[in-house]
Design a protein around this motif. Sequence first.
Motif, short mmCIF file in Angstrom:
data_model
loop_
_atom_site.label_atom_id
_atom_site.label_comp_id
_atom_site.label_asym_id
_atom_site.label_seq_id
_atom_site.Cartn_x
_atom_site.Cartn_y
_atom_site.Cartn_z
N THR A 1 0.87 -1.18 0.00
CA THR A 1 0.00 0.00 0.00
C THR A 1 0.90 1.22 0.00
O THR A 1 1.80 1.34 0.84
N ASN B 1 0.77 5.12 0.56
CA ASN B 1 -0.05 6.22 1.06
C ASN B 1 0.57 7.53 0.60
O ASN B 1 1.78 7.71 0.71
N TYR C 1 0.30 11.46 1.45
CA TYR C 1 -0.27 12.40 2.41
C TYR C 1 0.09 13.83 1.99
O TYR C 1 1.27 14.16 1.90
N ILE D 1 -3.53 9.34 9.19
CA ILE D 1 -4.12 7.99 9.20
C ILE D 1 -4.51 7.69 10.65
O ILE D 1 -3.71 7.91 11.56
N HIS E 1 -4.24 2.49 14.31
CA HIS E 1 -4.73 1.15 13.97
C HIS E 1 -3.63 0.13 14.15
O HIS E 1 -2.45 0.47 14.28
N ASP F 1 -2.44 -3.20 11.90
CA ASP F 1 -2.71 -3.95 10.67
C ASP F 1 -3.10 -5.37 11.09
O ASP F 1 -2.41 -5.98 11.91
N THR G 1 7.78 -0.40 6.36
CA THR G 1 7.30 0.84 5.75
C THR G 1 8.48 1.73 5.40
O THR G 1 9.33 2.01 6.25
N MET H 1 5.08 9.95 13.71
CA MET H 1 4.12 8.85 13.79
C MET H 1 3.81 8.61 15.26
O MET H 1 4.71 8.60 16.10
N HIS I 1 -0.53 2.30 15.54
CA HIS I 1 0.23 3.39 14.93
C HIS I 1 -0.71 4.26 14.12
O HIS I 1 -1.70 3.76 13.58
N ILE J 1 -1.09 8.61 12.29
CA ILE J 1 -0.49 9.92 12.02
C ILE J 1 -1.59 10.97 12.19
O ILE J 1 -2.64 10.87 11.55
N ARG K 1 4.12 13.60 1.65
CA ARG K 1 4.86 12.41 2.09
C ARG K 1 4.28 11.17 1.42
O ARG K 1 3.07 11.08 1.20
N SER L 1 4.41 6.95 1.69
CA SER L 1 4.91 5.81 2.46
C SER L 1 4.55 4.53 1.73
O SER L 1 3.48 4.43 1.14
N THR M 1 4.07 0.66 2.38
CA THR M 1 3.97 -0.40 3.41
C THR M 1 3.88 -1.75 2.71
O THR M 1 2.97 -1.99 1.91
N ARG N 1 3.48 -5.81 2.96
CA ARG N 1 2.92 -6.84 3.83
C ARG N 1 2.92 -8.18 3.10
O ARG N 1 2.83 -8.20 1.87
O1 LIG Z 1 2.24 6.10 6.35
C1 LIG Z 1 2.75 5.30 7.11
O2 LIG Z 1 3.94 5.33 7.41
C2 LIG Z 1 1.92 4.23 7.74
C3 LIG Z 1 0.94 3.60 6.83
C4 LIG Z 1 0.15 2.54 7.51
O3 LIG Z 1 0.20 2.37 8.68
C5 LIG Z 1 -0.72 1.64 6.73
O4 LIG Z 1 -0.92 1.87 5.54
O5 LIG Z 1 -1.22 0.67 7.32
#
Ligand SMILES: O=C(O)CCC(=O)C(=O)O
Length: 585
Positions: free
Chosen positions: A229, A231, A233, A239, A242, A244, A255, A264, A295, A297, A317, A319, A321, A323
Amino acid sequence: LNIQFQQLVRISESASKRLNKKMRKIRMKLESDNLRVVEDPTPFVVIANAGVGNMVCSTELMDVLCQYGRCSLPVLCNKSYAIAEFQTEFEAKSMVENIQGYKMKKKVSNEYSTFYCFYLSEIPNNKLGVNETDGLPSGLVKIDNFLSSAEEIKLIECIQHDINTTTTNHVTERLKHRTVLHFGYKFRYGTNDVDINKPISYGLPSYVAELLDRIIRTGYLVGRPDQLTINIYEPGDGIPPHIDNPHSFDPVLSTVSLGSHVVMNFSKDDQCIDVSVGPCTLLLFTGDSRYLWKHGITQRKFDLLEGGAKIVNRDVRYSLTFRKVVKPEVDLPLPVNEDEASSLESSHVHAVYDKIADHFSSTREKPWPRVVEFLHGLEEGSMVLDVGCGSGRYLGVCPHHFILGCDQSSSLINICARKQFTSFVCNGLRLPVRSNSVDACICIAVVHHYANHQRRTNAVRELLRVIKPGGKILIYAWAIEQTCNNVKSKYLKEDLADDISKVEIEPSQPRLAVHVNRTNFKQQDLLVPWKSRNFKSNGDESTYYRYYHVFKEGELEDLCRSIAGCEVLHSYHDNGNWCVVISKS
Ligand SMILES: O=C(O)CCC(=O)C(=O)O
Ligand SMILES: [Fe+2]
């Protein structure tokens, strides 16, 4: 008022009544945060609306406070109040008298914060925001400069290109507070997981391959990630806190951050830790940081760093992630024709019962009362056929009748034989029994094992064939509805949190869902795990999967009524099963 402290503006006199009311409210809030507010001056003062969480920079607050005496300002994580510790009560009192009810223009946003002060009997311990050992939640690994700026720029270009193009390689989602791109599988924000049945065909984009190899070389990951994923921002985006989904992804998440720095927020119970994450940083979420700490933001255009001493504006920004999706232990398609249905029954019904017969039989000793009641209700001396008799649960309950058992599993029939019951091995779709020959039939927990609608119907038709006209057949099949009239079936775990009224039955997927035992069914066609407990006797600790089609309300009756000459006499729900009594005209 000290002239250096020009940002402070006295609130109007007319507002003083409102101020008192407000003070009472704030005091209650502070007290509910376990602060011990007292009336008489002490050296300790809590200043509401002056905290890092309220975006008051600690250096600007310190500029104000130190005019009244020597004081320190322990950093509180994300609290909307600050706590000042003066050396004397006198200094504290002079500060309170001067700033109570004043507004200060915050450097960071040009907005005003009104200060409300209260004395505290003590400085609360456990209030320090930052984990004092290493400043990171346990298990979180932070590697700065994990990639070069040149690599960062290249990756951002590729991501930008993907945002602006619609392809089948990825899914772009514009969420309320950020944009996300999903690769491999679409991440579902409601449940923080993915739909295992819906992979996105192209997997991860080639532009992350080298980066991913480098992450794998750190040695922290368990398997190679297959879900990404990204992200994006804008300043002000964020965010929510949560975790995961622990069941859906491998134990380690990684990440990579690009573009702007960010803070964060990690939180667990009443602890929180702010982690400053710069561009080109790799975060590895392992252990507690993966499973116990949330975690997130905060949505802000800027962050306070160094315990609130420094303000840094956010930029865009990105990011990434990575998984690894946990795959079900078995992955089988829903059969689409007769051959597939028959071979699924062989491998995931018959073969399984043959393997688990002893263990299964030990858990199926007690007859169900309403089945016994049906048998007792028959005329004395009835000739009864129990189709799918298993280990003979009902073969001995009614000495007044002649009850004959049959089952597809020879291991189960051997158990019946050991119990001296009359029984034989056969296929329920072709009973070796003359038509119109038996007075009654029972068929308990069998029909749900046939792997398509036609075969389920044929199984019932076969029962009708052997029964005498006017004879009765009792059929039980597992129900998708495990709660009836607000009573949970014994199958469900007692402390099961999900309520059946909220469980959405998903349409059957092209692949069979693996059911989680003792929870509500989510789908009609499933594989239900059976954990062997034969480890002591023969070393077997395998899990076996039985195919089930769990019936919806009305489905069993409809199936029976679709057969010519079949009459439904009675139907009911019994402890997680749909049950019918039928007869042939
Ligand atoms: O933006 C981030 O560093 C965290 C993203 C995140 O926690 C997620 O996509 O589950
Ligand atoms: Fe996350």
